[in-house]
Design a protein around this motif. Structure first.
Motif: not given
Length: 544
Positions: A515-541
Motif C-alpha cells: 500500500h505504501n509503495i503504491i501511495k509513493k507512486h501517487n497511485g491507488t490499490i483497492n481490493v474486492e473479495s467474496e468468501v468462497g469465490k476469491g479476491t481481486t486487487f486493482r492497482i492504478r499507477i
C-alpha cells in the motif's frame, strides 16, 4: 650510417668544420698547409656548444708522439697502416662518447632550467628562507630574507648566520633561531617554534620558525634550512574567528538542544522503517529461495545428464577416429600398391563394427538435440537468476522508465515454483505506455499479491492477470479463486501487522508495504473479495 665530408688538406678541413655541425673528425697528422695537430688545436679553441670527437691517424708510434697527439686535444689515435675493423670500432666508440656528451649537456640544461625555476619560486615566497652549513655559515637565501635583513646576496653568502658568543660578528638571525638550529643538530630532526615579540611600535607580533635538516646519503647533516614567517595577521584573523565561533556556538546551543530530540526521534523512525522494509524483503526472498533452487535444479539436472551422454558419445567417436587414423596411415604405407592388403581389410572391418556398435547415425542425430536441450536449460537458469537479481537488488531509489508487463512477467518467473503446483495463471496483457516508476518496488507489490493469492487457494485454482491503459494511468488487476477475505477484514488488510495467517508464517507487513509503495507512486490499490469465490486487487499507477 654516417654523413661524411671529405677534405684534401687541413685548411679545407678547417673551412668545412666552420661551415658545418661536425660531431667527429678523423684526420692525418701529416697534411699540406695545416697538419692534423694544428687542426685539432683550432677545433678545441672554438667555444662550440656541441663536442667534436677527434681521431688522429699517424704512422708515428713513439710514446712522445702519442703524448703530443693527446696534448693537442685529440681523443684517440690509430696507427697507420690501420685495420678497417679497428677504425670502425673506434668510430663507434667515438659516436657513443659524443652521444653521452649530448645527453650530459641535455641533463645539465634541464638541471639549470629547474634550478632557475626553483629560484623564481624560492624568491617569490613571502616566507624568509635561509640555508646554512653545519658551521652555521649562510650558503643561500631568498629575497624575503634579504629584504628583512637589508643586506645583499653577496654581503651575506659565507657569513655567520648568528652572533658569535664573543660578539665578534653581529649575525643575521636572533638567538631563538640559533637555539632552534642547535636542537636540529643535536636531534637530527626538524624543529618548530612560535616566537612572540613586540615590534618597534610596541605591537605584539607572531613569527613561526621552522628549522629543517638536510642530510647526505650517510645520514649526516651538512646543511640546515631555516624558514621564518610572520603570522601576525593570521593570528589576528584566527582570534576573530574564535570569538565569532564562540558567539555562534552560544547562539546555536539552544537550537542544538531542541534539534537533538527531534533528530533522535527521526533517526529511530527511519531505522524502524528500514528494518521493517528489509525484514519483509528478506522474508520474501527467503520464502522464494527453495522454489528458485528447485526451478534451477531441474534444467541443471538435465544439462548435467546431457553432458554425461555427450561425454560417452565423444569417447565412442574418439575410438572411431583412432581407427580412421590407423586406416589412413595404412593406406599411405600401401599407396604404391593397387591391391587392398589384409591389414587394411581388417581395419575396415573394425571400423564397420565400431560404427554399428556405437550406432553412429543415432549419435550424429542425437548430439544436436542434446546441445539444444543444454542451451535451453541454461537460458532458463539465466532468466530465473536475472529476474531474481532484479527483484532482490538492494536499495534502488531512482525513477526509471519501465514496462509494467515485463515487471509482472519477471516477478512471475521468480515465484513460479510457488504458483505452478496450485494455480493456473491466465494472462491478458494490454498494450501499455512506458511508466516512470520504481520498478523493483512495484515488483515487490506484485510478488506479495501473487504469494497471498496462491496461499488462499486450498487445492487447485486460477490466478488471472490483466493490464490496460486508462486515462493517463496503467491499471493492473490480479484475481484469484481462493477462499476470499471476510468482509470485516477487508478494511484491515493494509494495516501494519494485520494477518490472518498462523503465528510464524506471516509478518503482517506485506500488504502494508504494498500500500505504501503504491501511495509513493501517487497511485491507488483497492481490493474486492467474496468468501468462497476469491479476491481481486486493482492497482492504478499514473504514467508520469
Amino acid at each position: 650510417g654516417h654523413r661524411v665530408l671529405a677534405a684534401e688538406n687541413g685548411i679545407k678541413a678547417w673551412e668545412l668544420f666552420q661551415q658545418n655541425d661536425i660531431e667527429m673528425v678523423i684526420t692525418d697528422w701529416i697534411m699540406p698547409g695545416m697538419d692534423g695537430l694544428a687542426l685539432c688545436k683550432k677545433i678545441r679553441s672554438l667555444a662550440n656548444e656541441s663536442y667534436t670527437y677527434v681521431i688522429i691517424l699517424t704512422a708515428k708510434d713513439q710514446k712522445e708522439d702519442l703524448v703530443e697527439v693527446f696534448n693537442a686535444g685529440a681523443d684517440d689515435y690509430i696507427a697507420k697502416p690501420f685495420d678497417p675493423h679497428e677504425l670502425n670500432a673506434r668510430v663507434k666508440t667515438g659516436a657513443r662518447i659524443v652521444e653521452l656528451e649530448i645527453q650530459h649537456k641535455d641533463i645539465a640544461n634541464i638541471l639549470i632550467e629547474s634550478r632557475n625555476k626553483l629560484k623564481i619560486v624560492f624568491d617569490s615566497l613571502e616566507e624568509e628562507i635561509v640555508a646554512i652549513d653545519d658551521k652555521f655559515r649562510i650558503v643561500s637565501a631568498n629575497n624575503a630574507f634579504l629584504r628583512n635583513t637589508g643586506a645583499t646576496f653577496q654581503e651575506i653568502i659565507g657569513k655567520p648566520c648568528f652572533q658569535d658568543e664573543n660578539g665578534s660578528s653581529t649575525g643575521f638571525c636572533d638567538k631563538k633561531v640559533n637555539f632552534l638550529a642547535k636542537r636540529v643538530i643535536e636531534s637530527g630532526t626538524p624543529q618548530h617554534s612560535l616566537d612572540t615579540y613586540s615590534d618597534k611600535h610596541g605591537e605584539k607580533r607572531y613569527k613561526r620558525m621552522n628549522c629543517l635538516p638536510v642530510k647526505d646519503e650517510a645520514g649526516k647533516i651538512f646543511q640546515l634550512v631555516i624558514v621564518l614567517k610572520d603570522i601576525t595577521d593570521d593570528k589576528i584573523r584566527e582570534e576573530k574567528i574564535k570569538a565569532l565561533n564562540k558567539r555562534m556556538q552560544e547562539t546555536s546551543d539552544e537550537i542544538k538542544v531542541k534539534n537533538e530530540k527531534l533528530e533522535y526521534t527521526l533517526k529511530q523512525l527511519k531505522n524502524t522503517q528500514a528494518q521493517i522494509v528489509q525484514a519483509e524483503k528478506m522474508a520474501s526472498v527467503g520464502q522464494l529461495a527453495a522454489g528458485v533452487a528447485h526451478e534451477i535444479n531441474n534444467p541443471t539436472g538435465f544439462v548435467s545428464s546431457n553432458l554425461k551422454t555427450l561425454a560417452d558419445y565423444l569417447n565412442d567417436i574418439n575410438r572411431l577416429i583412432k581407427q580412421y587414423r590407423m586406416l589412413i596411415t595404412e593406406l599411405k604405407d600401401n599407396n604404391a600398391e593397387d591391391k587392398i592388403t589384409s591389414s587394411i581389410e581388417k581395419l575396415l572391418d573394425q571400423i564397420s563394427g565400431i560404427e554399428k556398435e556405437i550406432d553412429l547415425d543415432f549419435i550424429m542425430d542425437d548430439v544436436m538435440d542434446l546441445i539444444n536441450d543444454c542451451r535451453e536449460g541454461t537460458k532458463r537458469i539465466k532468466k530465473i537468476v536475472l529476474d531474481l537479481k532484479d527483484f532482490a537488488h538492494p536499495g534502488e531509489d531512482k525513477l526509471q522508465a519501465t514496462d509494467i508487463n515485463k515487471g509482472i512477467e519477471s516477478t512471475l518467473n521468480v515465484v513460479w515454483n510457488e504458483l505452478k503446483y496450485k494455480a493456473t495463471v491466465t494472462k491478458d496483457y494490454g498494450k501499455l505506455p512506458i511508466v516512470k516508476c520504481y520498478p523493483q518496488q512495484l515488483n515487490q507489490v506484485f510478488m506479495n499479491i501473487f504469494v497471498n493469492a496462491v496461499q488462499a487457494i486450498e487445492k487447485r485454482g486460477e490466478i488471472r492477470i490483466s493490464t490496460r491503459a486508462d486515462n493517463g494511468s496503467v491499471e493492473v488487476r490480479i484475481s484469484d479463486t481462493g477462499v476470499g477475505i471476510p468482509k470485516e477484514n477487508i478494511s484491515k488488510i493494509f494495516d501494519p501487522f494485520f494477518t490472518t495467517k498462523e503465528v510464524g508464517k506471516g509478518t503482517g507487513l506485506g500488504m502494508n508495504i504494498a500500500h505504501n509503495i503504491i501511495k509513493k507512486h501517487n497511485g491507488t490499490i483497492n481490493v474486492e473479495s467474496e468468501v468462497g469465490k476469491g479476491t481481486t486487487f486493482r492497482i492504478r499507477i499514473p504514467v508520469n
